[in-house]
Design a protein around this motif. Structure first.
Motif, PDB file in Angstrom:
ATOM      1  N   TYR A   1       0.837  -1.200   0.000  1.00 47.07           N
ATOM      2  CA  TYR A   1       0.000   0.000   0.000  1.00 47.07           C
ATOM      3  C   TYR A   1       0.870   1.248   0.000  1.00 47.07           C
ATOM      4  O   TYR A   1       2.030   1.200   0.407  1.00 47.07           O
ATOM      5  CB  TYR A   1      -0.892   0.027   1.243  1.00 47.07           C
ATOM      6  CG  TYR A   1      -1.961  -1.035   1.235  1.00 47.07           C
ATOM      7  CD1 TYR A   1      -3.285  -0.700   0.982  1.00 47.07           C
ATOM      8  CD2 TYR A   1      -1.650  -2.366   1.470  1.00 47.07           C
ATOM      9  CE1 TYR A   1      -4.277  -1.664   0.972  1.00 47.07           C
ATOM     10  CE2 TYR A   1      -2.639  -3.342   1.456  1.00 47.07           C
ATOM     11  CZ  TYR A   1      -3.948  -2.986   1.205  1.00 47.07           C
ATOM     12  OH  TYR A   1      -4.922  -3.943   1.175  1.00 47.07           O
ATOM     13  N   GLU A   2       0.281   2.383  -0.369  1.00 52.79           N
ATOM     14  CA  GLU A   2       1.046   3.628  -0.371  1.00 52.79           C
ATOM     15  C   GLU A   2       1.277   4.169   1.043  1.00 52.79           C
ATOM     16  O   GLU A   2       2.184   4.964   1.248  1.00 52.79           O
ATOM     17  CB  GLU A   2       0.399   4.684  -1.261  1.00 52.79           C
ATOM     18  CG  GLU A   2      -0.932   5.183  -0.801  1.00 52.79           C
ATOM     19  CD  GLU A   2      -1.521   6.237  -1.740  1.00 52.79           C
ATOM     20  OE1 GLU A   2      -0.832   6.725  -2.650  1.00 52.79           O
ATOM     21  OE2 GLU A   2      -2.688   6.580  -1.535  1.00 52.79           O
ATOM     22  N   GLY A   3       0.498   3.747   2.018  1.00 48.95           N
ATOM     23  CA  GLY A   3       0.679   4.193   3.398  1.00 48.95           C
ATOM     24  C   GLY A   3       0.945   3.011   4.322  1.00 48.95           C
ATOM     25  O   GLY A   3       0.626   1.873   4.009  1.00 48.95           O
ATOM     26  N   LYS A   4       1.524   3.307   5.458  1.00 52.61           N
ATOM     27  CA  LYS A   4       1.782   2.257   6.445  1.00 52.61           C
ATOM     28  C   LYS A   4       0.465   1.737   7.008  1.00 52.61           C
ATOM     29  O   LYS A   4      -0.540   2.431   7.003  1.00 52.61           O
ATOM     30  CB  LYS A   4       2.672   2.796   7.565  1.00 52.61           C
ATOM     31  CG  LYS A   4       4.070   3.102   7.088  1.00 52.61           C
ATOM     32  CD  LYS A   4       4.955   3.538   8.226  1.00 52.61           C
ATOM     33  CE  LYS A   4       6.347   3.805   7.721  1.00 52.61           C
ATOM     34  NZ  LYS A   4       7.259   4.217   8.762  1.00 52.61           N
ATOM     35  N   ASP A   5       0.477   0.523   7.502  1.00 57.23           N
ATOM     36  CA  ASP A   5      -0.698  -0.110   8.127  1.00 57.23           C
ATOM     37  C   ASP A   5      -1.882  -0.236   7.167  1.00 57.23           C
ATOM     38  O   ASP A   5      -3.032  -0.134   7.576  1.00 57.23           O
ATOM     39  CB  ASP A   5      -1.118   0.644   9.394  1.00 57.23           C
ATOM     40  CG  ASP A   5       0.002   0.671  10.430  1.00 57.23           C
ATOM     41  OD1 ASP A   5       0.705  -0.352  10.545  1.00 57.23           O
ATOM     42  OD2 ASP A   5       0.170   1.695  11.096  1.00 57.23           O
ATOM     43  N   GLY A   6      -1.611  -0.414   5.872  1.00 60.49           N
ATOM     44  CA  GLY A   6      -2.676  -0.618   4.903  1.00 60.49           C
ATOM     45  C   GLY A   6      -3.449   0.628   4.545  1.00 60.49           C
ATOM     46  O   GLY A   6      -4.545   0.550   4.004  1.00 60.49           O
ATOM     47  N   GLU A   7      -2.894   1.785   4.826  1.00 58.83           N
ATOM     48  CA  GLU A   7      -3.576   3.047   4.512  1.00 58.83           C
ATOM     49  C   GLU A   7      -3.338   3.414   3.050  1.00 58.83           C
ATOM     50  O   GLU A   7      -2.316   3.088   2.471  1.00 58.83           O
ATOM     51  CB  GLU A   7      -3.052   4.165   5.408  1.00 58.83           C
ATOM     52  CG  GLU A   7      -3.333   3.934   6.875  1.00 58.83           C
ATOM     53  CD  GLU A   7      -2.587   4.909   7.772  1.00 58.83           C
ATOM     54  OE1 GLU A   7      -1.857   5.775   7.259  1.00 58.83           O
ATOM     55  OE2 GLU A   7      -2.734   4.786   8.991  1.00 58.83           O
ATOM     56  N   GLY A   8      -4.280   4.125   2.469  1.00 60.37           N
ATOM     57  CA  GLY A   8      -4.127   4.608   1.099  1.00 60.37           C
ATOM     58  C   GLY A   8      -4.429   3.547   0.062  1.00 60.37           C
ATOM     59  O   GLY A   8      -5.087   2.548   0.325  1.00 60.37           O
ATOM     60  N   ILE A   9      -3.906   3.756  -1.117  1.00 54.92           N
ATOM     61  CA  ILE A   9      -4.188   2.907  -2.275  1.00 54.92           C
ATOM     62  C   ILE A   9      -3.331   1.651  -2.241  1.00 54.92           C
ATOM     63  O   ILE A   9      -2.134   1.708  -1.967  1.00 54.92           O
ATOM     64  CB  ILE A   9      -3.922   3.696  -3.569  1.00 54.92           C
ATOM     65  CG1 ILE A   9      -4.874   4.891  -3.650  1.00 54.92           C
ATOM     66  CG2 ILE A   9      -4.070   2.807  -4.796  1.00 54.92           C
ATOM     67  CD1 ILE A   9      -4.531   5.874  -4.738  1.00 54.92           C
ATOM     68  N   ALA A  10      -3.944   0.506  -2.569  1.00 53.54           N
ATOM     69  CA  ALA A  10      -3.216  -0.761  -2.701  1.00 53.54           C
ATOM     70  C   ALA A  10      -2.714  -0.877  -4.130  1.00 53.54           C
ATOM     71  O   ALA A  10      -3.488  -0.739  -5.082  1.00 53.54           O
ATOM     72  CB  ALA A  10      -4.123  -1.931  -2.357  1.00 53.54           C
ATOM     73  N   TYR A  11      -1.437  -1.158  -4.300  1.00 52.31           N
ATOM     74  CA  TYR A  11      -0.852  -1.340  -5.629  1.00 52.31           C
ATOM     75  C   TYR A  11      -0.589  -2.814  -5.924  1.00 52.31           C
ATOM     76  O   TYR A  11      -0.533  -3.207  -7.085  1.00 52.31           O
ATOM     77  CB  TYR A  11       0.434  -0.534  -5.777  1.00 52.31           C
ATOM     78  CG  TYR A  11       0.157   0.930  -6.000  1.00 52.31           C
ATOM     79  CD1 TYR A  11       0.045   1.446  -7.277  1.00 52.31           C
ATOM     80  CD2 TYR A  11      -0.047   1.797  -4.930  1.00 52.31           C
ATOM     81  CE1 TYR A  11      -0.238   2.789  -7.487  1.00 52.31           C
ATOM     82  CE2 TYR A  11      -0.327   3.140  -5.138  1.00 52.31           C
ATOM     83  CZ  TYR A  11      -0.424   3.624  -6.411  1.00 52.31           C
ATOM     84  OH  TYR A  11      -0.716   4.943  -6.622  1.00 52.31           O
ATOM     85  N   TYR A  12      -0.400  -3.630  -4.881  1.00 48.02           N
ATOM     86  CA  TYR A  12      -0.218  -5.076  -5.029  1.00 48.02           C
ATOM     87  C   TYR A  12      -1.208  -5.789  -4.119  1.00 48.02           C
ATOM     88  O   TYR A  12      -1.438  -5.358  -2.998  1.00 48.02           O
ATOM     89  CB  TYR A  12       1.191  -5.513  -4.619  1.00 48.02           C
ATOM     90  CG  TYR A  12       2.268  -5.268  -5.645  1.00 48.02           C
ATOM     91  CD1 TYR A  12       2.410  -6.102  -6.753  1.00 48.02           C
ATOM     92  CD2 TYR A  12       3.174  -4.228  -5.497  1.00 48.02           C
ATOM     93  CE1 TYR A  12       3.418  -5.903  -7.688  1.00 48.02           C
ATOM     94  CE2 TYR A  12       4.183  -4.010  -6.417  1.00 48.02           C
ATOM     95  CZ  TYR A  12       4.302  -4.852  -7.509  1.00 48.02           C
ATOM     96  OH  TYR A  12       5.298  -4.652  -8.417  1.00 48.02           O
ATOM     97  N   SER A  13      -1.740  -6.914  -4.596  1.00 50.11           N
ATOM     98  CA  SER A  13      -2.634  -7.743  -3.789  1.00 50.11           C
ATOM     99  C   SER A  13      -1.819  -8.666  -2.889  1.00 50.11           C
ATOM    100  O   SER A  13      -0.592  -8.694  -2.965  1.00 50.11           O
ATOM    101  CB  SER A  13      -3.528  -8.589  -4.706  1.00 50.11           C
ATOM    102  OG  SER A  13      -2.754  -9.628  -5.302  1.00 50.11           O
ATOM    103  N   ASP A  14      -2.515  -9.454  -2.096  1.00 52.76           N
ATOM    104  CA  ASP A  14      -1.842 -10.436  -1.236  1.00 52.76           C
ATOM    105  C   ASP A  14      -1.115 -11.503  -2.055  1.00 52.76           C
ATOM    106  O   ASP A  14      -0.206 -12.151  -1.566  1.00 52.76           O
ATOM    107  CB  ASP A  14      -2.839 -11.077  -0.268  1.00 52.76           C
ATOM    108  CG  ASP A  14      -3.965 -11.807  -0.968  1.00 52.76           C
ATOM    109  OD1 ASP A  14      -4.259 -11.490  -2.149  1.00 52.76           O
ATOM    110  OD2 ASP A  14      -4.571 -12.687  -0.345  1.00 52.76           O
ATOM    111  N   LYS A  15      -1.476 -11.665  -3.316  1.00 50.68           N
ATOM    112  CA  LYS A  15      -0.828 -12.628  -4.223  1.00 50.68           C
ATOM    113  C   LYS A  15       0.178 -11.925  -5.138  1.00 50.68           C
ATOM    114  O   LYS A  15       0.649 -12.499  -6.111  1.00 50.68           O
ATOM    115  CB  LYS A  15      -1.875 -13.333  -5.081  1.00 50.68           C
ATOM    116  CG  LYS A  15      -2.972 -14.007  -4.299  1.00 50.68           C
ATOM    117  CD  LYS A  15      -2.479 -15.258  -3.630  1.00 50.68           C
ATOM    118  CE  LYS A  15      -3.652 -15.984  -2.999  1.00 50.68           C
ATOM    119  NZ  LYS A  15      -3.362 -16.487  -1.698  1.00 50.68           N
TER     120      LYS A  15
END
Length: 152
Positions: free
Chosen positions: A95-109
């Motif tokens: 994600y663009e921010g720490k702790d999952g904040e902001g936009i996700a660029y990669y998934s868990d896979k």
């Protein structure tokens, strides 16, 4: 009269983060030199836009292994990368921010979730799920092997 024929080779918002190559032909084999070339008659110039390349650092946020950084062009999907691991946690993506904040660029896979839309090099942060906990409580024999409990 000069016509400028735009050719967008990538889906890019505005003109930030892109290079523009101008050519006398649609195959971009004859680059137009704005300092030397002279317009003598009606002509068409072709503009090809390509994204600038940036380095994206992948902060593992306490994890180990996996890819450290990737190079990506503005407008392109995120490139192949390997997820880190963190003992007792499940990886949730970058994600663009720490702790999952902001936009996700990669998934868990580690699949690309979003095209690179930034005009600079930056850092994405690993996001980790709830710790996995193995129960010390005796379980019935049929449930013992391979059973994992999660804290809620």
């Amino acid at each position: 009269m000069v016509r400028l024929q735009p050719f967008l080779s990538r889906n890019v918002n505005h003109h930030r983060g892109v290079n523009i190559v101008t050519s006398k032909d649609a195959q971009y084999g004859q680059a137009w030199d704005f300092k030397k070339d002279v317009i003598l008659d009606d002509m068409t110039l072709y503009a090809k836009w390509t994204g600038n390349e940036y380095t994206v650092t992948l902060d593992k946020n306490g994890g180990e292994g996996g890819t450290t950084s990737v190079n990506v062009r503005t407008g392109d999907a995120m490139p192949y990368a390997v997820a880190p691991k963190k003992s007792g946690y499940s990886f949730k993506g970058y994600y663009e921010g720490k702790d999952g904040e902001g936009i996700a660029y990669y998934s868990d896979k580690m699949k690309s979730l979003k095209a690179w839309d930034k005009c600079d090099s930056t850092t994405l942060y690993a996001n980790w799920g709830i710790p996995i906990w193995i129960s010390p409580i005796p379980m019935p024999k049929r449930m013992r092997k391979g059973h994992i409990w999660r804290l809620m």
